[in-house]
Design an enzyme around this catalytic site. Structure first.
Site, PDB file in Angstrom:
ATOM      1  N   GLU A   1       0.854  -1.121   0.128  1.00 23.65           N
ATOM      2  CA  GLU A   1       0.063   0.194   0.194  1.00 23.65           C
ATOM      3  C   GLU A   1       0.914   1.125  -0.002  1.00 23.65           C
ATOM      4  OE1 GLU A   1      -2.909   2.664   2.846  1.00 23.65           O
ATOM      5  OE2 GLU A   1      -2.890   0.280   2.989  1.00 23.65           O
TER       6      GLU A   1
ATOM      7  N   CYS B   1      -1.843   8.852   3.001  1.00 27.25           N
ATOM      8  CA  CYS B   1      -1.829   8.614   1.488  1.00 27.25           C
ATOM      9  C   CYS B   1      -3.013   8.372   0.590  1.00 27.25           C
ATOM     10  CB  CYS B   1      -1.527   6.843   1.244  1.00 27.25           C
ATOM     11  SG  CYS B   1      -2.506   5.806   2.338  1.00 27.25           S
TER      12      CYS B   1
ATOM     13  N   GLU C   1       3.739  13.435  -4.506  1.00 31.18           N
ATOM     14  CA  GLU C   1       3.129  13.324  -3.083  1.00 31.18           C
ATOM     15  C   GLU C   1       3.870  14.292  -2.247  1.00 31.18           C
ATOM     16  OE1 GLU C   1       0.842  10.033  -0.527  1.00 31.18           O
ATOM     17  OE2 GLU C   1       2.914   9.595  -0.927  1.00 31.18           O
TER      18      GLU C   1
END
Length: 490
Positions: free
Chosen positions: A250, A284, A383
């Site tokens: 993940e 996230c 990100e």
């Protein structure tokens, strides 16, 4: 301050001989403790303890009912220790205490109860179409799971991995982030306080390149589950792949939060704020790219910025705090560097982009909002993992889906609309593993949670964890004595 343990092996804390890694409180920059890194020797001891616990059947051969009872006892123990566990998590991560209690620790207990319920309903398969044979497919635990938890939600996500692994009869070794290990340390203690047999859950602490690498490469570890950054995930998956070791990843996200003009306006504003500023923006699944339909931009952007300006930034221990410090000095500086990049690339900084002036100590930032018409800008592609939102405008649904999908990531998408047909089209068009429509961050543990593209490989959830933490075995039996061809009879 005394050191926390380096490892928890076969039911006992162990302090290793590795370098001392400081654990810092991001709210005041004090050193909470230090942890001596667990080197390959301690990882090997943990793997041997986990393997022994699995092989002798102290847990793996217990009945489903016995495992259910233990998982529920662990959940009860987490609930009973919730105040202390939340305080530790907040001190180590900077997550507001209100969020640690309500979201993280509550979710940790729920994880164990969920898997207790799930294994009571799990079933194999039988194929009896063949006239002479009956074939059944059953599942058995894989053995020892290596679990690597992230620093942004260590207790909630660490508990998900532990519960998913041991529910099906496996033993495990969990490695928390060296930056935020203390909540997971306490969680493992609570698990053993509930009476779980020694050796079923073990812990090793240290850096990824040392402790994590040794864990991934150890021959007694059968599968790897990792939550964290995409670059690290690539390295782990590569190392695991060399050993033909299954892994789930993940990884990162750069999720679009799409606000259509058909949205419930007030809910969309609330949802956009929650999507980027909960957990101090460090998640996230953050809706960090806010896509606003041009026809409502003149209304939405001022309303959003007004609420951003009134966000309560403060000590994570204060009940009213909505946004605490980010997790470390290095991370704060990284986020500020993105604000500088945005300025250099000609973007408008509508709010923030600076350290918060109200604090002498701690890694506090002003909540930041930038705006651009360039979906390929650096802060729209990479990100940032903090309280940093970027606003982009779109005209049509086609534009919205094109911009939303113009990313290397594909973890989640948010859609705000009251138009049923548009919502149905959105869930079809958006390239992400999860689509949330008119809701922020609802985690349904029965369903898979995992990303597309660079956001990961595999998923967590009831059936997905069962598939990952167990192996299939096909057993075929004759229904009656068979007339077999007799070889060697001439």
């Amino acid at each position: 301050m005394s050191a926390s343990f380096s490892a928890f092996i076969a039911g006992k804390p162990v302090i290793g001989a590795g370098p001392a890694l400081p654990v810092i409180n991001p709210a005041d920059e004090t050193e909470l403790t230090h942890v001596a890194e667990a080197g390959p020797d301690l990882v090997a001891r943990a793997a041997e303890a986990a393997r022994a616990a699995f092989d002798d059947g102290r847990w793996s051969r217990q009945s489903v009912e016995a495992r259910q009872e233990m998982l529920r006892r662990i959940a009860d123990r987490i609930d009973a220790g919730a105040a202390e566990l939340a305080a530790i998590e907040t001190a180590n991560t900077g997550i507001p205490l209100s969020q640690s209690k309500v979201r993280h620790v509550a979710r940790a207990g729920h994880n164990f109860r969920f898997f207790a319920d799930y294994i009571g309903q799990a079933a194999g398969r039988v194929y009896d179409q063949a006239p002479d044979h009956m074939t059944l497919v059953r599942r058995q635990p894989v053995g020892v799971a290596g679990l690597i938890a992230p620093w942004n939600a260590p207790v909630a996500l660490g508990a998900m991995k532990i519960a998913g692994a041991i529910a099906f009869g496996n033993s495990c070794i969990i490695k928390p982030s060296e930056q935020a290990p203390l909540g997971v340390h306490k969680l493992v203690e609570l698990i053993h306080d509930a009476g779980l047999p020694d050796g079923v859950v073990n812990l090793v602490s240290g850096r990824g390149a040392v402790t994590g690498d040794a864990l991934v490469r150890h021959g007694d570890v059968n599968v790897i589950s990792f939550t964290g950054g995409t670059a690290t995930g690539r390295a782990i998956m590569s190392a695991a792949g060399q050993m033909l070791k299954p892994s789930t990843m993940e990884l990162g996200g750069k999720s679009a939060n799409i606000i259509f003009d058909s949205a419930d306006f007030d809910q969309a504003v609330d949802g956009a704020l929650l999507g980027i500023f909960t957990n101090n923006g460090q998640q996230c699944l953050a809706g960090s790219r806010i896509l606003v339909q041009r026809s409502i931009a003149d209304r939405f952007i001022p309303a959003f910025l007004d609420r951003v300006a009134r966000l309560r930034v403060g000590s994570p221990l204060d009940a009213g705090t909505e946004l605490g410090p980010v997790a470390s000095r290095a991370h704060r500086d990284r986020i500020l560097a993105y604000a500088e990049t945005a300025r250099r690339e000609g973007m408008q900084i509508l709010a923030g982009g600076k350290p918060h002036a109200g604090f002498d100590k701690g890694f506090y930032l002003e909540p930041t909002v930038a705006m651009t018409d360039d979906a390929a800008a650096t802060v729209c592609r990479e990100e940032i993992f903090g309280p940093f939102a970027t606003i982009l405008l779109f005209d049509t649904a086609d534009d919205a889906f094109r911009i939303a999908n113009a990313t290397d990531f594909g973890l989640v998408s948010y859609v705000w609309t009251q138009d049923l047909y548009l919502a149905l089209r959105a869930q079809e068009e958006l390239q992400s593993g999860v689509v949330w429509i008119n809701t922020p961050m609802m985690r349904e543990l029965r369903a898979p949670f995992g990303g597309w593209k660079e956001s990961g490989v595999g998923a967590e959830g009831g059936m997905d964890c069962e598939a990952f933490y167990t192996r299939q075995k096909t057993v075929t039996m004759a229904r009656h004595p068979l007339p077999l061809r007799r070889m060697g009879q001439g």
